[in-house]
Scaffold this active site. Sequence first.
Site, PDB file in Angstrom:
ATOM      1  N   VAL A  40       0.839  -1.202   0.000  1.00 26.35           N
ATOM      2  CA  VAL A  40       0.000   0.000   0.000  1.00 26.35           C
ATOM      3  C   VAL A  40       0.871   1.248   0.000  1.00 26.35           C
ATOM      4  O   VAL A  40       0.660   2.173  -0.799  1.00 26.35           O
ATOM      5  CB  VAL A  40      -0.954   0.018   1.214  1.00 26.35           C
ATOM      6  CG1 VAL A  40      -1.888   1.227   1.148  1.00 26.35           C
ATOM      7  CG2 VAL A  40      -1.755  -1.273   1.297  1.00 26.35           C
ATOM      8  N   TYR A  41       1.855   1.276   0.866  1.00 31.38           N
ATOM      9  CA  TYR A  41       2.738   2.432   0.980  1.00 31.38           C
ATOM     10  C   TYR A  41       3.516   2.672  -0.312  1.00 31.38           C
ATOM     11  O   TYR A  41       3.592   3.804  -0.807  1.00 31.38           O
ATOM     12  CB  TYR A  41       3.708   2.207   2.144  1.00 31.38           C
ATOM     13  CG  TYR A  41       4.687   3.333   2.370  1.00 31.38           C
ATOM     14  CD1 TYR A  41       4.286   4.511   2.997  1.00 31.38           C
ATOM     15  CD2 TYR A  41       6.010   3.200   1.976  1.00 31.38           C
ATOM     16  CE1 TYR A  41       5.185   5.543   3.213  1.00 31.38           C
ATOM     17  CE2 TYR A  41       6.917   4.225   2.194  1.00 31.38           C
ATOM     18  CZ  TYR A  41       6.504   5.393   2.811  1.00 31.38           C
ATOM     19  OH  TYR A  41       7.404   6.412   3.016  1.00 31.38           O
ATOM     20  N   SER A  42       4.105   1.630  -0.859  1.00 31.78           N
ATOM     21  CA  SER A  42       4.923   1.786  -2.058  1.00 31.78           C
ATOM     22  C   SER A  42       4.133   2.393  -3.220  1.00 31.78           C
ATOM     23  O   SER A  42       4.607   3.352  -3.848  1.00 31.78           O
ATOM     24  CB  SER A  42       5.548   0.448  -2.455  1.00 31.78           C
ATOM     25  OG  SER A  42       6.497   0.601  -3.479  1.00 31.78           O
ATOM     26  N   SER A  50       1.669   4.403  -3.043  1.00 36.86           N
ATOM     27  CA  SER A  50       1.410   5.816  -2.734  1.00 36.86           C
ATOM     28  C   SER A  50       2.619   6.675  -3.082  1.00 36.86           C
ATOM     29  O   SER A  50       2.467   7.820  -3.517  1.00 36.86           O
ATOM     30  CB  SER A  50       1.026   5.984  -1.255  1.00 36.86           C
ATOM     31  OG  SER A  50       2.150   5.926  -0.392  1.00 36.86           O
TER      32      SER A  50
END
Length: 241
Positions: free
Chosen positions: A151-153, A155
């Site tokens: 999820v972070y990557s 973003s």
Amino acid sequence: MEELKGKIAVVTGAASGIGLASTEAMIAAGAKVVLVDRDERALASVCERLGDLAIPLVVDLLDPEQCAALLEGILAKVEHLDIFHANAGTYIGGDLVDANLDAIDRMLNLNVNVVIKNVRTVAPHMIGRGTGDIIVTSSVAGHSVIPWEPVYSPSKWAMTSFVQAMRRQLLKSGVRVGSVSPGPVISALLADWPEENLRKAKEAGALIEPKEVADAIIFMLTRPRNVTIRDVVVLPSAFDI
């Protein structure tokens, strides 16, 4: 050297981590800084320590009305805006199947939507003045696929695209746009890292301090106006991605 003397900066997520280190570095370089954060108590403590060049502005950027009024709040406290550091963000690591759906929404809203909206809000002011610097805190995860950050990557990949699009849109307006992309930084954001990954990173020296990211930001801001540093990737030397 006070290379930023006379400049007015705004840093979001300024009460801790990279945002606080960026604020401290800009003040040390002579800038006045408006610190934007939702944590009123932390902001008050930090600004008391940093002195008159630190100005608190309590804003919950995930509140649409407060987010939309960001520039109005800034200009109620300072005369204009030279530097905008879009730093506020959050983190989710681990397997996607274990991620909380509300946490996914919150992270994508803060890491992507809020940054885009903040830049949309401050850019006309800078365009009107014919000068300015916009720095976005991205991540090495926006340049390399990190399997434990599904999820972070994404973003941060979005931020890589956004920064380069805005750099091109604003290049004739006198406004420079760039991003700083750290590897793992010792901060509260790593609290969600899988414990084994965090332990191994610490043992291997594969983490950096927020100040080392702030040093890169100061480098970007102090280049001659005919030079744009479009992205700086700052990695601990032992990091193997």
